[in-house]
Design an enzyme around this catalytic site. Sequence first.
Site, PDB file in Angstrom:
ATOM      1  N   ASP A 201      22.010  -6.240 -14.229  1.00 43.45           N
ATOM      2  CA  ASP A 201      20.598  -6.110 -14.587  1.00 43.45           C
ATOM      3  C   ASP A 201      20.557  -5.156 -15.769  1.00 43.45           C
ATOM      4  O   ASP A 201      20.805  -3.964 -15.622  1.00 43.45           O
ATOM      5  CB  ASP A 201      19.796  -5.546 -13.414  1.00 43.45           C
ATOM      6  CG  ASP A 201      18.297  -5.523 -13.684  1.00 43.45           C
ATOM      7  OD1 ASP A 201      17.914  -5.337 -14.861  1.00 43.45           O
ATOM      8  OD2 ASP A 201      17.499  -5.676 -12.742  1.00 43.45           O
ATOM      9  N   HIS A 202      20.249  -5.682 -16.947  1.00 45.96           N
ATOM     10  CA  HIS A 202      20.384  -4.861 -18.154  1.00 45.96           C
ATOM     11  C   HIS A 202      19.452  -3.658 -18.155  1.00 45.96           C
ATOM     12  O   HIS A 202      19.679  -2.695 -18.884  1.00 45.96           O
ATOM     13  CB  HIS A 202      20.155  -5.713 -19.405  1.00 45.96           C
ATOM     14  CG  HIS A 202      18.730  -6.123 -19.627  1.00 45.96           C
ATOM     15  ND1 HIS A 202      18.183  -7.260 -19.083  1.00 45.96           N
ATOM     16  CD2 HIS A 202      17.737  -5.537 -20.342  1.00 45.96           C
ATOM     17  CE1 HIS A 202      16.916  -7.362 -19.449  1.00 45.96           C
ATOM     18  NE2 HIS A 202      16.619  -6.329 -20.205  1.00 45.96           N
ATOM     19  N   HIS A 264      14.168  -6.547 -11.935  1.00 46.99           N
ATOM     20  CA  HIS A 264      14.036  -5.366 -12.791  1.00 46.99           C
ATOM     21  C   HIS A 264      13.169  -4.289 -12.147  1.00 46.99           C
ATOM     22  O   HIS A 264      13.549  -3.121 -12.057  1.00 46.99           O
ATOM     23  CB  HIS A 264      13.401  -5.744 -14.132  1.00 46.99           C
ATOM     24  CG  HIS A 264      14.235  -6.652 -14.974  1.00 46.99           C
ATOM     25  ND1 HIS A 264      15.607  -6.655 -14.948  1.00 46.99           N
ATOM     26  CD2 HIS A 264      13.882  -7.591 -15.889  1.00 46.99           C
ATOM     27  CE1 HIS A 264      16.064  -7.551 -15.802  1.00 46.99           C
ATOM     28  NE2 HIS A 264      15.041  -8.132 -16.391  1.00 46.99           N
TER      29      HIS A 264
END
Length: 520
Positions: A201-202, A264
Site C-alpha cells: 500500500d503505497h 488506504h
Amino acid sequence: MATVQMRVRPEDLSNVPAASERIPNSTILVIFGASGDLTKRKLLPSLFHLRQSGLLPKQFAIVGVARRPLGNEFAEDMKAGILEFGGVDASDPKIDEFVQHVSYYALSFDDAAGYAGLKDELDKIAKEKGIGNDRLFYLATAPEYFAPIIENLGAQGMNQTENGRVGVVIEKPFGHDLESARELNHQVNAVFSESQVFRIDHYLGKETVQNILVFRFANGIFEPIWNRNFIDHVQITAAESIGIEGRGPFYEKAGALRDVLQNHVMELLSFVGMEPPSSFDADAVRREKVKLWQSIPNIPILNAVRGQYGPGIVDGKRVLGYREEDRVSPESGTETYAAVHLQIENWRWAGVPFYLRAGKRLKKRATEITIQFKQPPLLIFNRMQAAGPCTEIQPNLLSIRIQPDEGIALRFGAKVPSAPGMAVCPVNMDFDYAQAFGKSTATGYERLLMDAMMGDQTLFSHRDGVEINWSLYTPILQAWAAKDPEVFPNYFAGSWGPDCADRLLERGGHAWRNKLGKPE
C-alpha cells in the site's frame, strides 16, 4: 484564523544511521506488468532515487516482464520515465549507468512453458552480473493475473532459492470482497510462505504516515491525551480533485470504497488508533494493527453513505460528470465517494466516533487526519461579551497532513491583543515538512521497495489484516448492490461531496472539516 509560524529545523542529525547500514543484498527485481504506467511513473523513478542515494547494492538487475515484444525499447522508455516523473536532471551521470541494469523479457502471464525461459534468463543475468540468489518478484499487473503468475513461479521452483531470499510484492486491489481475498490468500500461501509476501500500500511509504507512530510514541506530551477522555472525534479524509483519469473499466468494477476506503484509509486509521507496539519490528506493529481492526464492530448500513459526481467546476475549469467519462456506463451506479462512521470498542476508544471519507472530483486534493479534542468543562470565556468574530471558543484540533502539503498543525485559542473585552481567537501552530527538512522528490515507493528487498514486512499488510478489513466492508458492498443507489449523480464536481455525507455527521453533532490543507 491566524497562523503561528514555526521555524522548525532538526536539532541533531549526528546519530542518523549511515546509508550503508540499510543496503539490500545483491538482488534481481522482476516486475510483471512492466509495460504499464506504474513501472514508468513510480517504480523505476523510485529505484533510481535509491541508486542516487547509494541505497542499492552494486550488483543488481531490474527485469521488466510483459506480453509485448519491447526488447531494448523498454530500457529507453524507462529512462524517459525517470527523467519525466522522477524529478531527475538529464545531465545526471548516474542515469545511463543505472539503465544498463535494466532489461526486458517478453512473456504471456498464463504461458506456463514460458516461465522456464524466464528462470533461465534470470540465472543467466545473475551469472553475468555477479548477483547472488536473492529475487524479488513485483506483480504490477491486473488482479486476474496474480494467481497464474504465482502458480507458475512455484511450478518452476522460483519461489525459493538456495542461500538466498525470495519475495513477492502484490499490488492492490487484493481481492474485491472477503471471499475473493481469502481465495487469493490461499493461492498465494500455497506457493509463498507469509514471510515472503509483501502486500503493498503505497500510502505506507509516505514519510508523513510513518511519522504518525513517531509523533505518538516518541513524544511524551501526546500519548497521555490520545484516548476517549480527551478526544471528541476523529476524521480521516482522502480527497482527490481529479476524476478517474481514463480508468473507466477499472473504476466501474472498483468504486471509492474498494479503491481507497477499505485499504488506504483503514491503514491510516490503524496508525492513529493502535496501541503502542512492544518494538518496531514487523510482527509487533502488525499485531497491534490487527488487534485494532478486530475491535471494530460491524458497521451499520445506515452509517455508510455513497455518492457520484456530476458535471461541475474544478480549479476554474468545467469538467464532466462520472457517467460522461470515457468507457463508463451512462447509467452507472458506481460510487465515486464513500463515507462511513465507525466505532472502536476497546478501552482507549470506546464512544469516540471515527468518520472516514474518500472521493473523487472534490474541491481540492488533500489527505488529512483531524483529531478534535473535547471542549473544557467550563467555557468561561464564552460568557464574556467579546466583540468581533471571536465570540465562541473553538475546539482544539490536531491536523496531520499526509498530502500534498505534508505537515502537522495544532489549533488552540489565544487572546487577541488590544481587543475590547476578552476576545479569544483560534490560531494555528504549523509544522511544514518541506520547510524543516527540504523538499523531496520521493514517491513513497522508495522505502517500500528497499524494505521488500531486505525482507522487512513492517509497512506491508498481513493476510489477517486484509481479511478483517474486507469482513467490515463486504456487507456494505452487498447491501449497496442489493438495492438501487440514491439518485446519481448526487454531488457536483468541485464540491465536498453529497448532502447525505453531511447528515452522517450531523446525527452525532459534528461536521466535516473542509478547510483542509496548510493553514493560511
